[in-house]
Design an enzyme around this catalytic site. Structure first.
Site, mmCIF file in Angstrom:
data_model
loop_
_atom_site.group_PDB
_atom_site.id
_atom_site.type_symbol
_atom_site.label_atom_id
_atom_site.label_comp_id
_atom_site.label_asym_id
_atom_site.label_seq_id
_atom_site.Cartn_x
_atom_site.Cartn_y
_atom_site.Cartn_z
ATOM 1 N N GLU A 178 89.499 -64.347 -4.243
ATOM 2 C CA GLU A 178 90.710 -63.539 -4.002
ATOM 3 C C GLU A 178 91.909 -63.925 -4.790
ATOM 4 O O GLU A 178 92.567 -63.134 -5.445
ATOM 5 C CB GLU A 178 91.233 -63.636 -2.453
ATOM 6 C CG GLU A 178 92.274 -62.687 -2.088
ATOM 7 C CD GLU A 178 92.728 -62.710 -0.588
ATOM 8 O OE1 GLU A 178 93.960 -62.671 -0.637
ATOM 9 O OE2 GLU A 178 91.894 -63.020 -0.022
ATOM 10 N N SER A 315 87.571 -69.334 3.764
ATOM 11 C CA SER A 315 88.878 -70.008 3.375
ATOM 12 C C SER A 315 89.702 -69.626 4.990
ATOM 13 O O SER A 315 90.069 -70.634 5.575
ATOM 14 C CB SER A 315 89.604 -69.276 2.297
ATOM 15 O OG SER A 315 91.149 -69.734 2.660
ATOM 16 N N ASN A 316 89.557 -68.556 5.573
ATOM 17 C CA ASN A 316 90.175 -68.126 6.949
ATOM 18 C C ASN A 316 89.560 -69.016 7.948
ATOM 19 O O ASN A 316 90.167 -69.509 8.934
ATOM 20 C CB ASN A 316 90.122 -66.758 7.093
ATOM 21 C CG ASN A 316 89.089 -66.185 7.715
ATOM 22 O OD1 ASN A 316 88.747 -66.307 8.788
ATOM 23 N ND2 ASN A 316 88.124 -65.706 6.683
#
Length: 407
Positions: A178, A315-316
Site C-alpha cells: 500500500e 500491518s493492521n
C-alpha cells in the site's frame, strides 16, 4: 452500505450473531466495550470491532466472482489479495496465480502475459508504473481492480494538497504494497518522502530545521523519496498522509511533531500555519480506527492474556498486537492450529519476524479470561475456530451453540 458475496466458509454463526446484536444496540458505534462469552471455565472477551472490513469484503467478492465468471481464462494476482493466508490459499486453489511476492519481487514474468489474461489489482492498490505496464500489454486493469476505496481516499487527499503546493510526507512501511502504491500516486503530483516511524520523522525534521546538511538526506532516506527531491526546496511546505493501517496515535504524533517543527522554523501561529503545513485530517480507514478503538475498550476487561488472530504480514493486525502487548501477555496466531495444546502455543513475534513456542501460556486457575480480536483481513470463521480450540481444553464448558443461542 453495500453488501458483498463472501464465501460462506469465511463466516461464523456465533460471531455473526454477536456482531448483529451489538450493531442493533449501538448503531452509531460509540460503545467500545467488549462482548463477554461466558463458557464457564473459559471466559472470552470479544472486541467490539474486528474482522473483515468493507475493503476486504469488496476485494474477496470481486476476486471469487472473477474466477467463477472466467473459467477459460488465466487469472493472476499482482501479489497477495489481502494479508491473510487462508484467503490467498483459497484463491490459489481456485487457479489464481501470483505475479509478485509482497515485496514486489517477480514470481511469474510479466513478459509471459497476454492481452486476454486477467490481472487482479489487490486491495492495497498498485503503482502507476505497474498499472501502465499492464495496460501496455492490453490488460484492462480497471475491470478487475479491488483497490480499497479508503486507500484511494488517501491518494485523493495527497493529490489535493499537492495542488496547493505542498510536498507529501507519507507515514508508512516503505516496502508495504500500500505504501509503495501511495508513494507512486503522490510522487506523480508532488515531491514525496516516506517516514516509517517517529525516529525517522525526527531525522527528517533536522533537515527541515537545517540542523543536518542536505547531502546526507539522500543516503539516509535512500529509496524513500521521489525523483528530483530537493531538500532545500521541497521541505518548505509539507502535508502528512499515511498508510491506512498504521497505528493512529503514531500518525497523529508524527503530524503534530512536524507541525511544531514548521511553526518554530517559520515563526508561525495557528492563524498562518497553513502557509507551511497542510490541514490533512487523519487518513486511516474507518476499520483501522474502529478496531484500534475497540482494542482500547477490550483492554479494560479483566483478563489473563490476549490472543490476536490474523496474517503475520498484516500491518493492521500487528498494531492490534502492539496495543495489547502494552498491558498483558499477548499471543499473535494465524489460526487455531497454532494452539497445540492447553500448555503449548506457536505464536509470532512481529518485532523480530520469528515464530516462537511458549509453554504454560494458559493459567492453571479457573475461570480463565481471554481477550480476543483479529485483523481486518481475518475471516470470522478463523476466530470461531480459535474459540472452539480453546474450549476443547476445558471440560464442562458450554458449547459454542449454547452461547450463540443467547444472542
Amino acid at each position: 452500505m453495500k453488501t458483498f458475496d463472501v464465501p460462506v466458509n469465511y463466516r461464523s454463526p456465533l460471531i455473526s450473531a454477536v456482531k448483529k446484536k451489538r450493531k442493533e444496540a449501538d448503531r452509531m458505534k460509540k460503545d467500545f466495550t467488549p462482548t463477554l462469552l461466558d463458557f464457564g471455565p473459559l471466559r472470552i472477551y470479544l472486541a467490539r470491532h474486528f474482522g473483515f472490513c468493507y475493503g476486504v469484503e469488496n476485494a474477496i467478492d470481486i476476486a471469487f466472482r472473477t474466477v467463477a465468471e472466467n473459467p477459460e481464462r488465466r487469472i493472476f494476482l499482482l501479489s497477495e489479495m489481502i494479508h491473510n493466508p487462508q484467503v490467498n490459499a483459497d484463491l490459489q486453489a481456485a487457479g489464481v496465480r501470483f505475479l509478485q511476492d509482497t515485496k514486489g519481487n517477480p514470481i511469474f514474468p510479466f513478459e509471459s502475459l497476454g492481452a486476454d489474461d486477467i490481472v487482479l489489482i489487490p486491495a492495497f492498490g498498485t503503482t502507476l508504473e505497474i498499472e501502465k505496464r499492464l495496460n501496455d500489454i492490453g490488460i484492462r486493469t480497471e475491470h478487475y481492480n479491488t483497490t480499497c476505496p479508503f486507500v484511494e481516499k488517501v491518494w485523493n487527499r495527497s493529490e489535493g494538497i499537492a495542488q496547493k503546493g505542498y510536498s507529501i510526507i507519507i507515514h508508512g512501511k516503505p516496502r508495504h504494497e500500500e505504501t509503495r502504491a501511495t508513494f507512486s500516486h503522490a510522487a506523480k503530483d508532488a515531491p514525496s518522502v516516506v517516514v516509517k516511524d517517529m525516529a525517522q520523522t525526527i531525522e527528517l525534521a533536522r533537515y527541515i530545521s537545517g540542523e543536518k546538511e542536505a547531502p546526507y538526506f539522500y543516503e539516509e532516506f535512500k529509496g524513500q523519496y521521489s525523483e528530483g527531491f530537493n531538500v532545500e526546496r521541497d521541505l518548505q511546505r509539507i502535508g502528512v498522509v499515511n498508510q491506512t493501517t498504521m497505528l493512529a496515535t503514531d500518525t497523529q504524533a508524527i503530524a503534530d511533531y512536524l507541525k511544531d517543527v514548521m511553526i518554530r522554523k517559520f515563526s508561525l501561529d495557528e492563524s498562518n500555519v497553513r502557509e507551511h503545513f497542510a490541514d490533512t485530517r487523519d487518513t486511516l480507514c474507518y476499520a483501522t480506527n474502529d478496531n484500534q478503538s475497540a482494542v482500547q475498550g477490550l483492554l479494560d476487561a479483566p483478563a489473563d492474556l490476549a490472543i490476536v488472530v490474523g496474517g503475520y504480514n498484516s500491518s493492521n493486525t500487528s498494531h492490534l498486537v502492539e496495543l495489547c502487548e502494552e498491558k498483558l501477555p499477548t499471543f499473535f496466531i494465524s489460526d487455531e492450529a497454532k494452539l497445540l495444546s492447553k500448555n503449548t502455543v506457536f505464536h509470532y513475534n512481529f518485532h523480530t519476524g520469528i515464530e516462537l513456542v511458549t509453554e504454560n501460556y494458559l493459567p492453571g486457575h479457573a475461570p480463565v479470561s481471554v481477550l480476543i480480536t483479529s485483523g481486518a483481513s481475518c475471516p470470522d470463521a478463523v476466530v470461531e475456530g480459535v474459540i472452539r480450540r480453546l474450549l476443547s481444553f476445558y471440560s464442562g464448558s458450554k458449547t459454542v451453540e449454547e452461547v450463540a443461542a443467547g444472542f
